[in-house]
Design an enzyme around this catalytic site. Structure first.
Site, mmCIF file in Angstrom:
data_model
loop_
_atom_site.group_PDB
_atom_site.id
_atom_site.type_symbol
_atom_site.label_atom_id
_atom_site.label_comp_id
_atom_site.label_asym_id
_atom_site.label_seq_id
_atom_site.Cartn_x
_atom_site.Cartn_y
_atom_site.Cartn_z
ATOM 1 N N TYR A 100 0.878 -1.173 0.000
ATOM 2 C CA TYR A 100 0.000 0.000 0.000
ATOM 3 C C TYR A 100 0.913 1.219 0.000
ATOM 4 C CZ TYR A 100 -4.303 2.446 1.541
ATOM 5 O OH TYR A 100 -5.399 3.263 1.637
ATOM 6 N N ARG A 153 -5.841 10.092 -11.344
ATOM 7 C CA ARG A 153 -5.190 10.816 -10.225
ATOM 8 C C ARG A 153 -4.733 9.760 -9.239
ATOM 9 N NH1 ARG A 153 -5.404 10.232 -5.674
ATOM 10 N NH2 ARG A 153 -7.274 11.133 -4.777
ATOM 11 N N LYS A 171 -5.912 -1.776 -2.664
ATOM 12 C CA LYS A 171 -7.094 -1.510 -1.815
ATOM 13 C C LYS A 171 -7.803 -2.822 -1.483
ATOM 14 C CE LYS A 171 -7.038 3.023 -1.575
ATOM 15 N NZ LYS A 171 -7.247 3.895 -0.414
ATOM 16 N N GLU A 242 -12.126 4.938 -6.978
ATOM 17 C CA GLU A 242 -10.815 5.193 -6.378
ATOM 18 C C GLU A 242 -9.901 5.954 -7.326
ATOM 19 O OE1 GLU A 242 -10.140 3.913 -3.146
ATOM 20 O OE2 GLU A 242 -8.489 5.311 -3.337
ATOM 21 N N ASP A 243 -9.305 7.008 -6.829
ATOM 22 C CA ASP A 243 -8.280 7.751 -7.557
ATOM 23 C C ASP A 243 -8.723 8.190 -8.959
ATOM 24 O OD1 ASP A 243 -6.826 7.532 -5.293
ATOM 25 O OD2 ASP A 243 -5.067 6.609 -6.176
ATOM 26 N N ASN A 246 -10.290 14.931 -9.948
ATOM 27 C CA ASN A 246 -11.245 15.739 -9.209
ATOM 28 C C ASN A 246 -12.645 15.844 -9.814
ATOM 29 O OD1 ASN A 246 -12.365 18.486 -8.516
ATOM 30 N ND2 ASN A 246 -10.731 18.247 -7.009
ATOM 31 N N ASP A 265 -13.943 6.668 -2.168
ATOM 32 C CA ASP A 265 -13.034 6.533 -1.035
ATOM 33 C C ASP A 265 -12.278 7.825 -0.761
ATOM 34 O OD1 ASP A 265 -11.621 5.095 0.917
ATOM 35 O OD2 ASP A 265 -9.985 4.715 -0.483
ATOM 36 N N ASP A 266 -11.839 8.506 -1.815
ATOM 37 C CA ASP A 266 -11.016 9.703 -1.635
ATOM 38 C C ASP A 266 -11.805 10.834 -0.999
ATOM 39 O OD1 ASP A 266 -8.600 8.671 -3.020
ATOM 40 O OD2 ASP A 266 -10.036 8.514 -4.658
ATOM 41 N N ALA A 299 -8.001 21.897 -1.948
ATOM 42 C CA ALA A 299 -9.463 22.051 -1.957
ATOM 43 C C ALA A 299 -10.046 21.054 -2.947
ATOM 44 C CB ALA A 299 -9.836 23.480 -2.344
ATOM 45 N N GLY A 300 -9.484 19.841 -2.931
ATOM 46 C CA GLY A 300 -9.944 18.796 -3.850
ATOM 47 C C GLY A 300 -10.798 17.768 -3.134
ATOM 48 N N ALA A 302 -10.096 15.078 -1.233
ATOM 49 C CA ALA A 302 -9.795 14.748 0.161
ATOM 50 C C ALA A 302 -10.171 15.896 1.084
ATOM 51 C CB ALA A 302 -8.307 14.400 0.286
ATOM 52 N N SER A 333 -4.565 25.686 -5.431
ATOM 53 C CA SER A 333 -3.320 26.093 -6.103
ATOM 54 C C SER A 333 -3.348 27.569 -6.490
ATOM 55 C CB SER A 333 -3.088 25.227 -7.342
ATOM 56 O OG SER A 333 -4.198 25.327 -8.199
ATOM 57 N N ASN A 405 -0.157 11.546 -0.285
ATOM 58 C CA ASN A 405 0.582 10.304 -0.540
ATOM 59 C C ASN A 405 1.216 10.352 -1.920
ATOM 60 O OD1 ASN A 405 -0.264 9.029 1.879
ATOM 61 N ND2 ASN A 405 -2.244 8.596 0.948
HETATM 62 P P1 NAI Z 1 -7.370 16.658 -5.967
HETATM 63 O O1 NAI Z 1 -6.664 16.752 -7.251
HETATM 64 O O2 NAI Z 1 -8.841 16.485 -5.954
HETATM 65 O O3 NAI Z 1 -7.042 17.969 -5.084
HETATM 66 C C1 NAI Z 1 -5.774 18.540 -4.939
HETATM 67 C C2 NAI Z 1 -5.977 19.961 -4.422
HETATM 68 O O4 NAI Z 1 -4.726 20.510 -4.035
HETATM 69 C C3 NAI Z 1 -6.554 20.900 -5.475
HETATM 70 O O5 NAI Z 1 -7.568 21.677 -4.881
HETATM 71 C C4 NAI Z 1 -5.366 21.780 -5.862
HETATM 72 O O6 NAI Z 1 -5.751 23.062 -6.320
HETATM 73 C C5 NAI Z 1 -4.661 21.856 -4.516
HETATM 74 N N1 NAI Z 1 -3.275 22.296 -4.581
HETATM 75 C C6 NAI Z 1 -2.312 21.934 -5.463
HETATM 76 N N2 NAI Z 1 -1.171 22.588 -5.179
HETATM 77 C C7 NAI Z 1 -1.416 23.369 -4.103
HETATM 78 C C8 NAI Z 1 -0.645 24.278 -3.331
HETATM 79 N N3 NAI Z 1 0.637 24.511 -3.630
HETATM 80 N N4 NAI Z 1 -1.238 24.909 -2.288
HETATM 81 C C9 NAI Z 1 -2.527 24.671 -1.972
HETATM 82 N N5 NAI Z 1 -3.309 23.821 -2.669
HETATM 83 C C10 NAI Z 1 -2.751 23.184 -3.707
HETATM 84 O O7 NAI Z 1 -6.673 15.495 -5.151
HETATM 85 P P2 NAI Z 1 -7.197 14.751 -3.842
HETATM 86 O O8 NAI Z 1 -7.955 13.562 -4.222
HETATM 87 O O9 NAI Z 1 -7.839 15.719 -2.928
HETATM 88 O O10 NAI Z 1 -5.806 14.232 -3.237
HETATM 89 C C11 NAI Z 1 -4.838 15.167 -2.795
HETATM 90 C C12 NAI Z 1 -3.748 14.426 -2.040
HETATM 91 O O11 NAI Z 1 -4.321 13.822 -0.895
HETATM 92 C C13 NAI Z 1 -3.064 13.314 -2.837
HETATM 93 O O12 NAI Z 1 -1.689 13.355 -2.590
HETATM 94 C C14 NAI Z 1 -3.641 12.047 -2.267
HETATM 95 O O13 NAI Z 1 -2.728 10.980 -2.284
HETATM 96 C C15 NAI Z 1 -3.927 12.470 -0.846
HETATM 97 N N6 NAI Z 1 -4.983 11.655 -0.247
HETATM 98 C C16 NAI Z 1 -4.706 11.050 0.940
HETATM 99 C C17 NAI Z 1 -5.628 10.245 1.542
HETATM 100 C C18 NAI Z 1 -5.343 9.591 2.852
HETATM 101 O O14 NAI Z 1 -6.098 8.704 3.260
HETATM 102 N N7 NAI Z 1 -4.307 9.986 3.545
HETATM 103 C C19 NAI Z 1 -6.917 9.954 0.898
HETATM 104 C C20 NAI Z 1 -7.146 10.700 -0.321
HETATM 105 C C21 NAI Z 1 -6.182 11.511 -0.867
#
Ligand code: NAI
Length: 546
Positions: A100, A153, A171, A242-243, A246, A265-266, A299-300, A302, A333, A405
């Protein structure tokens, strides 16, 4: 030289040996070897599964890198499924980082180059019009959980196309190892609708479709055909998205959450995990949920998933929805999410507060003085020294969650979080970090990962045969997870249980989820007199059947 005797047809046991679902390897007993015609085809020693597991763990030590360890385990999976799952079951803490996050991230990046053997089902853009037919080719009829990705993603690594297949496989490994779901009930699916990763399309070894990802209507229609095919071939199956990137992730959830037994899940799994982390942190440092000021970096899926859960929980505790949302600030971003911005999609709007635009995180921390900083940005090092020192200036015990991650994308390390807050931070991260020695004691970061939620959700859904996966089930899961954090965990700084308790956590989450399903009238099965016994009966321990 020719053989003295013509070869006989192979004994029936040879097929048993080459099928990973039936192969016991050296654990076949002498009577079994006689009955199956295996005498002579195996070394003479007869081993227990415990001895076999010990050899696997020993061999893992001998591998040079974690990717090698991952590939060693994948090869074992292809050879002897029961031994593979038993190894994960008995050594979760050591094997979780290999199958994982973080290693699965590198394994996906290298998936085509290091390809061993196919696993799961591949449905592609070229299969439109016959997805149900291909689903019917899957040899197992008892499928009860599907995890599907389109590879767009993968963790924080972006569009990895068909290489993302490692994620549904990983998973579902947790569904088996933690949730006790039988391997034959699990189906990983790669929905390969192309990739926008041009480097991948040009990669000599790439195994996916070498075409840009379908867009717009064509993409939506392929997804709709896939979901319809799943419903036709496996009615009542639990479908985990999963993944997905956005935009389609939010669209899929909105479209299907009330129509079939599915979840994202995300968004939802991560939401429940984040809320659980907050509950546990409040036990550690005091305070109430409704007085927390939370800043999300990201702001995605998660971040919004957690924000939704947290605001709903605050509302349940007496805040108005507007008051609850006002406690959550998001940064993407392009900067702080504020009302004046014209580039915001609908799902960010509820958190677009009246405030001057702020371009960077340090300025936002200084202006908003959050108690909680949650990273879900996929941006390594975003929580730099200036940001964390500023955070610690405004609050005595900041909660810092660096959820991105794999480890290479974490917003900060555990060491940095403690060092730059003078040891005052409560820290959790999506991928594991080792304990950190601190002023004569040791601080143990928790792993804030939805692995603490989805196996239990799946198990709970299966135990009661839930028709839908509701928000109430995720709330129940969050509370159940937080309740699994012990006083001893909190004492060493951990707001999530250690990985070796994942199976007990899954059982507790399943209990809460099934109770919520019964309370909402979403369960097909009648409520058992002893729900815990029903859950235990569902949780298989990988062992050879004699
Ligand atoms: P996403 O693509 O939906 O969202 C990413 C967000 O980060 C977007 O809003 C983007 O504008 C923002 N972003 C990018 N660069 C930035 C910066 N420099 N400053 C502020 N915001 C910025 O992706 P998602 O699904 O939300 O995943 C994001 C991360 O969270 C990934 O690395 C993923 O692996 C991780 N994740 C971790 C989980 C866990 O259980 N620990 C579960 C789901 C996601």
């Amino acid at each position: 030289m020719a053989r003295a005797h013509p070869p006989q047809s192979p004994p029936p046991g040879v097929a048993v040996l080459s099928d990973p679902a039936t192969n016991h390897g050296t654990a076949f007993t002498h009577p079994q070897r006689e009955a199956l015609g295996l005498q002579g085809l195996l070394p003479p020693a007869v081993e227990t599964i415990e001895q076999q597991v010990a050899r696997v763990m020993d061999n893992l030590q001998l591998q040079a890198t974690d990717l090698d360890r991952h590939l060693y385990l994948r090869a074992l999976h292809d050879r002897n499924e029961i031994l593979y799952y038993r190894t994960l079951h008995d050594h979760l803490a050591q094997t979780l980082p290999l199958i994982y996050t973080p290693t699965v991230g590198q394994a996906c990046q290298e998936y085509s180059r290091r390809f061993l053997a196919p696993r799961g089902l591949y449905l592609t853009a070229h299969d439109r019009g016959r997805m149900a037919e291909l689903l019917r080719r899957w040899p197992q009829s008892q499928v009860s959980v599907i995890v599907v990705t389109d590879g767009s993603r993968i963790l924080g690594l972006g569009d990895l196309g068909a290489n993302g297949m490692g994620i549904p496989i990983g998973k579902l490994d947790l569904y088996v190892a933690c949730g006790g779901i039988a391997p034959a009930q699990c189906l990983p699916i790669m929905l390969d609708l192309g990739t926008d990763n041009a480097a991948l399309r040009d990669d000599l070894f790439y195994l996916g479709l070498r075409q840009p990802r379908l867009q717009g209507q064509a993409y939506a229609q392929a997804l709709a055909e896939f979901v319809a095919a799943v419903q036709a071939v496996y009615p009542g199956v639990l479908l985990q998205f999963e993944d997905f990137s956005n935009q389609p992730a939010f669209a899929l959830l909105a479209r299907y959450r009330d129509q079939l037994c599915c979840f994202n899940d995300d968004i939802q799994g991560t939401g429940a995990m984040g809320l659980a982390g907050l509950y546990a942190a409040l036990r550690l440092r005091g305070g109430t949920l409704g007085t927390q000021r939370i800043l999300f970096a990201g702001a995605g899926e998660a971040a919004l998933g957690i924000a939704h859960m947290v605001t709903a929980a605050m509302t349940a505790q007496g805040l108005s929805p507007a008051e609850a949302r006002a406690r959550c600030w998001l940064m993407d971003s392009q900067g702080l999410v504020v009302a004046a911005r014209t580039d915001l999609p609908e799902h960010k709007r509820p958190y677009a507060h009246d405030h001057a635009p702020l371009p960077d995180l340090h300025a936002a921390v200084a202006a908003l003085r959050p108690d909680v900083l949650i990273g879900a940005s996929g941006t390594a090092g975003l929580f730099d020294e200036a940001v964390l020192r500023e955070l610690a200036r405004g609050t005595p015990r900041p909660l810092v969650m660096a959820l991105s991650n794999p480890t290479s994308k974490a917003e900060c390390t555990a060491q940095q979080a403690y060092a730059w807050t003078g040891g005052r931070a409560i820290f959790a991260s999506g991928s594991p970090f080792p304990p950190v020695p601190w002023e004569g004691t040791t601080l143990s970061p928790g792993q804030g990962n939805n692995a603490f939620i989805f196996p239990g959700v799946g198990l709970g859904v299966r135990v009661c045969s839930a028709r839908r996966v509701s928000d109430a089930m995720f709330f129940a899961a969050a509370q159940a997870l937080a309740d699994q954090v012990t006083a001893a965990d909190l004492q060493c700084g951990r707001i999530f249980p250690p990985a070796d308790r994942l199976r007990a956590v899954a059982a507790a989450v399943a209990h809460a989820v099934a109770r919520a399903a019964y309370a909402q009238g979403l369960a097909e099965k009648p409520e058992p007199a002893d729900l815990d016994a029903a859950i235990r009966a569902h949780m298989t321990v990988p062992r050879y059947r004699v």
